[in-house]
Design a protein around this motif. Structure first.
Motif, PDB file in Angstrom:
ATOM      1  N   GLU A 290       0.944  -1.156   0.022  1.00 45.56           N
ATOM      2  CA  GLU A 290      -0.038   0.098   0.181  1.00 45.56           C
ATOM      3  C   GLU A 290       0.896   1.311  -0.122  1.00 45.56           C
ATOM      4  OE1 GLU A 290      -2.448  -0.519   3.413  1.00 45.56           O
ATOM      5  OE2 GLU A 290      -3.909  -1.903   2.430  1.00 45.56           O
ATOM      6  N   LEU A 291       2.023   1.162   0.801  1.00 49.58           N
ATOM      7  CA  LEU A 291       2.993   2.280   0.703  1.00 49.58           C
ATOM      8  C   LEU A 291       3.467   2.629  -0.697  1.00 49.58           C
ATOM      9  CD1 LEU A 291       4.699   1.758   4.074  1.00 49.58           C
ATOM     10  CD2 LEU A 291       2.914   3.702   3.380  1.00 49.58           C
ATOM     11  N   GLN A 292       3.904   1.449  -1.229  1.00 49.83           N
ATOM     12  CA  GLN A 292       4.608   1.479  -2.602  1.00 49.83           C
ATOM     13  C   GLN A 292       3.388   2.005  -3.590  1.00 49.83           C
ATOM     14  OE1 GLN A 292       6.285  -2.138  -3.821  1.00 49.83           O
ATOM     15  NE2 GLN A 292       6.128  -1.697  -6.117  1.00 49.83           N
ATOM     16  N   MET A 293       2.317   1.497  -3.409  1.00 49.57           N
ATOM     17  CA  MET A 293       1.001   2.064  -4.421  1.00 49.57           C
ATOM     18  C   MET A 293       0.874   3.660  -4.467  1.00 49.57           C
ATOM     19  SD  MET A 293      -1.592  -1.048  -4.144  1.00 49.57           S
ATOM     20  CE  MET A 293      -2.787  -0.391  -5.370  1.00 49.57           C
ATOM     21  N   SER A 294       0.922   4.198  -2.970  1.00 49.90           N
ATOM     22  CA  SER A 294       0.659   5.611  -2.410  1.00 49.90           C
ATOM     23  C   SER A 294       1.983   6.337  -3.147  1.00 49.90           C
ATOM     24  CB  SER A 294       0.860   5.699  -0.958  1.00 49.90           C
ATOM     25  OG  SER A 294      -0.215   5.067  -0.593  1.00 49.90           O
ATOM     26  N   LEU A 295       3.250   5.948  -3.228  1.00 52.05           N
ATOM     27  CA  LEU A 295       4.158   6.604  -3.633  1.00 52.05           C
ATOM     28  C   LEU A 295       4.295   6.382  -5.305  1.00 52.05           C
ATOM     29  CD1 LEU A 295       7.409   5.259  -1.701  1.00 52.05           C
ATOM     30  CD2 LEU A 295       6.861   7.637  -2.106  1.00 52.05           C
ATOM     31  N   HIS A 296       3.631   5.304  -5.815  1.00 52.77           N
ATOM     32  CA  HIS A 296       3.633   5.181  -7.148  1.00 52.77           C
ATOM     33  C   HIS A 296       2.434   6.453  -7.760  1.00 52.77           C
ATOM     34  CE1 HIS A 296       1.646   3.511 -11.123  1.00 52.77           C
ATOM     35  NE2 HIS A 296       3.110   3.481 -11.302  1.00 52.77           N
ATOM     36  N   ARG A 319      10.914   0.458 -11.907  1.00 50.83           N
ATOM     37  CA  ARG A 319      10.953  -0.689 -10.932  1.00 50.83           C
ATOM     38  C   ARG A 319       9.710  -0.398 -10.122  1.00 50.83           C
ATOM     39  NH1 ARG A 319      16.469  -0.448  -8.481  1.00 50.83           N
ATOM     40  NH2 ARG A 319      17.011  -0.549 -10.501  1.00 50.83           N
ATOM     41  N   LEU A 320       9.443   0.751  -9.570  1.00 46.50           N
ATOM     42  CA  LEU A 320       8.401   0.933  -8.822  1.00 46.50           C
ATOM     43  C   LEU A 320       6.984   0.437  -8.988  1.00 46.50           C
ATOM     44  CD1 LEU A 320       7.762   2.292  -5.793  1.00 46.50           C
ATOM     45  CD2 LEU A 320       7.185   4.500  -7.166  1.00 46.50           C
ATOM     46  N   GLU A 321       6.563   0.474 -10.165  1.00 45.74           N
ATOM     47  CA  GLU A 321       5.289   0.100 -10.785  1.00 45.74           C
ATOM     48  C   GLU A 321       5.464  -1.256 -11.116  1.00 45.74           C
ATOM     49  OE1 GLU A 321       5.810   1.926 -15.468  1.00 45.74           O
ATOM     50  OE2 GLU A 321       4.016   2.310 -13.971  1.00 45.74           O
ATOM     51  N   GLY A 322       6.551  -2.053 -11.050  1.00 45.68           N
ATOM     52  CA  GLY A 322       6.754  -3.610 -11.351  1.00 45.68           C
ATOM     53  C   GLY A 322       6.770  -4.316 -10.350  1.00 45.68           C
ATOM     54  N   ASN A 323       7.847  -4.773  -9.741  1.00 42.59           N
ATOM     55  CA  ASN A 323       7.993  -5.754  -8.828  1.00 42.59           C
ATOM     56  C   ASN A 323       7.714  -5.081  -7.545  1.00 42.59           C
ATOM     57  OD1 ASN A 323       8.621  -7.859 -10.473  1.00 42.59           O
ATOM     58  ND2 ASN A 323      10.588  -7.118 -10.794  1.00 42.59           N
ATOM     59  N   LEU A 324       7.476  -5.842  -6.322  1.00 47.06           N
ATOM     60  CA  LEU A 324       7.564  -5.312  -4.935  1.00 47.06           C
ATOM     61  C   LEU A 324       8.824  -4.943  -4.359  1.00 47.06           C
ATOM     62  CD1 LEU A 324       5.100  -8.188  -3.208  1.00 47.06           C
ATOM     63  CD2 LEU A 324       4.611  -6.023  -4.259  1.00 47.06           C
TER      64      LEU A 324
END
Length: 503
Positions: A290-296, A319-324
């Motif tokens: 969820e934090l990665q999605m917020s950053l994306h 890379r941010l929108e690809g792998n975890l």
């Protein structure tokens, strides 16, 4: 036919000749139906003891297929293989190390030929009928067990005891793209044979074919109430590395898989069969995602990130929108590098339970440095953490920013922002103002008036919102405190404030 292989071959040849006499013309007289059915049933029972090549028995398969008798197409070669190798020597040879004598290996090759015969007929059935549903009732003159569709064939195949045959058939369905289309039949009759076949994909690179296997495996395990195992398969799907091959996986798809994995893991916990830590691990992974999605999403609109991508340096963003990504990488490579992501940085520090008050203060200052005409909202999702939400410090920054703002604007925006950030809890906000008013470094009269006015507005806002719903003694205490603030402000010179407690 049970005595010698030669007798079985003669029987097959004679039965086949009779069979072809009436199979040439489908429009025979009604009186011949009984004889045709009798001949056909004989053909489906041949090769009970034959040990020769399966050529005589398989000569009838095209005619059986033309008549739609796919149960015979399915079972006749398998009966032959079982009769020719009743001790299952061929199966043992297949797994033997080192290599075994040729005579024994021939038995396995014979079994493989039988499997190939059935699978080739199955392919032709698929080509001719696609995925037509099995009729609710067999046509007139057809026995109840007759098979004339792909789902019906699969259901009948799942009843066979030969697991090596089923593995061969599963592989054909997977390679030909049939597997997803017969999922209901597979799930309805799923057994350990299907689970063993699908489990082979666990430790292999997750290309597109393996993904199909893993998704079906997760569903089968769920149907079998093996919730924890299903959760681990879904977890592997969610965490798979798209660099290994296969189609791209969006962050939304990964989140859906992790949420389903968590549901399955919690189901296992209810049944007291969950592995320790699995639920907690999946919860943590969901939070990181969820934090990665917020950053994306934030970086999509971030001018610094756009400029970086425009200069050809967008590898990190891709890379941010690809792998975890790991929590450390999200903080170090993304949120810290781009202005406007300070609130996400604070969330990361909170989730990682990092105690770095100096860093927290810097992040809050950078986050709140914005014109008060469009005041930044303190992220209420951090409250009430003392680690990443120092209420007094945040309140002080907002009051500092509001010093040169018109009084009527400041008295509304700053108290409201603090109450919203604290989820309408007034105690920590009033305590923050009390701390600031007691501070020795506040010797400027205008500064003290500003803090008193804000504290007064907090009190009146709370009283107006909760009048009639709070205990009388709490209301009285707030009113007394508000009157004290009012008198202090009045003594210091600004315009008189209204009475406390009057909406």
């Amino acid at each position: 036919a049970k005595d010698t292989p030669e007798a079985a071959d003669v029987f097959v040849t004679q039965a086949l000749a009779k069979f072809k006499e009436w199979a040439v013309s489908a429009a025979q007289a009604e009186s011949n139906r009984g004889n045709r059915r009798s001949d056909l049933e004989h053909l489906e029972r041949v090769a009970q003891a034959s040990a020769s090549e399966p050529i005589p028995a398989t000569l009838a398969l095209p005619d059986l297929a033309n008549l739609g008798r796919y149960e015979g197409v399915l079972e006749l070669p398998l009966q032959y293989a079982e009769a020719a190798d009743p001790l299952h020597v061929g199966m043992e040879v297949h797994h033997a190390e080192p290599a075994v004598p040729n005579a024994q290996n021939d038995l396995w090759m014979m079994r493989e030929r039988c499997y190939d015969i059935v699978c080739n007929c199955f392919r032709k059935l698929v080509e001719g009928q696609a995925y037509m549903a099995q009729p609710a009732a067999p046509p007139v003159g057809r026995p109840a067990g007759a098979v004339n569709s792909v789902p019906g064939f699969v259901s009948r195949a799942m009843q066979q005891q030969d697991k090596h045959f089923k593995h061969t058939l599963f592989r054909v369905m997977l390679e030909d793209g049939i597997l997803p289309h017969v999922k209901p039949e597979l799930l309805a009759a799923a057994d350990d044979t299907l689970i063993d076949f699908l489990f082979c994909a666990i430790d292999q690179p997750t290309d597109e074919e393996q993904v199909v296997r893993l998704k079906l495996l997760a569903e089968v395990l769920k149907e079998k109430r093996r919730h924890s195992d299903s959760a681990k398969v879904l977890q592997k799907l969610a965490e798979r590395d798209t660099n290994e091959g296969g189609e791209r996986v969006t962050l939304r798809e990964r989140k859906d898989l992790l949420e389903e994995a968590l549901i399955q893991a919690q189901g296992g916990a209810v049944n007291n069969i969950a592995e320790p830590g699995l639920v907690r691990y999946l919860e943590d992974q969901l939070k990181v995602l969820e934090l990665q999605m917020s950053l994306h999403e934030r970086l999509k609109e971030n001018e610094t990130a756009k400029d970086m991508i425009g200069r050809g340096g967008g590898e990190l963003y891709v890379r941010l929108e690809g792998n975890l990504q790991s929590l450390d990488r999200l903080y170090r490579d993304y949120s810290q590098q781009h202005p406007g992501c300070e609130d996400i940085s604070l969330e990361i520090l909170e989730f990682a339970q990092q105690d770095s008050m100096e860093e927290v203060h810097q992040l809050w200052k950078a986050y709140l440095l914005a014109p008060l005409e469009a005041p930044p909202e303190a992220p209420h999702r951090l409250y009430p953490s003392p680690r990443t939400f120092p209420v007094a410090h945040v309140c002080q920054i907002l009051e500092n920013l509001a010093e040169n703002v018109p009084r009527e604007v400041r008295m509304v925006q700053v108290p409201r922002a603090m109450l919203d950030a604290c989820n309408r809890a007034h105690d920590p906000v009033l305590h923050a103002y009390d701390q600031m008013l007691r501070a020795r470094n506040i010797d400027h009269m205008q500064r003290r008036v500003q803090l008193l006015e804000s504290a007064y507005v907090v009190l009146t806002t709370v009283l107006n919102a909760y009048m009639g719903r709070m205990p009388h003694h709490e209301i009285q205490a707030l009113q007394n405190q508000g009157q004290k603030f009012r008198h202090l402000v009045h003594e210091l010179g600004p315009p008189q404030l209204p009475e406390v407690g009057v909406p």
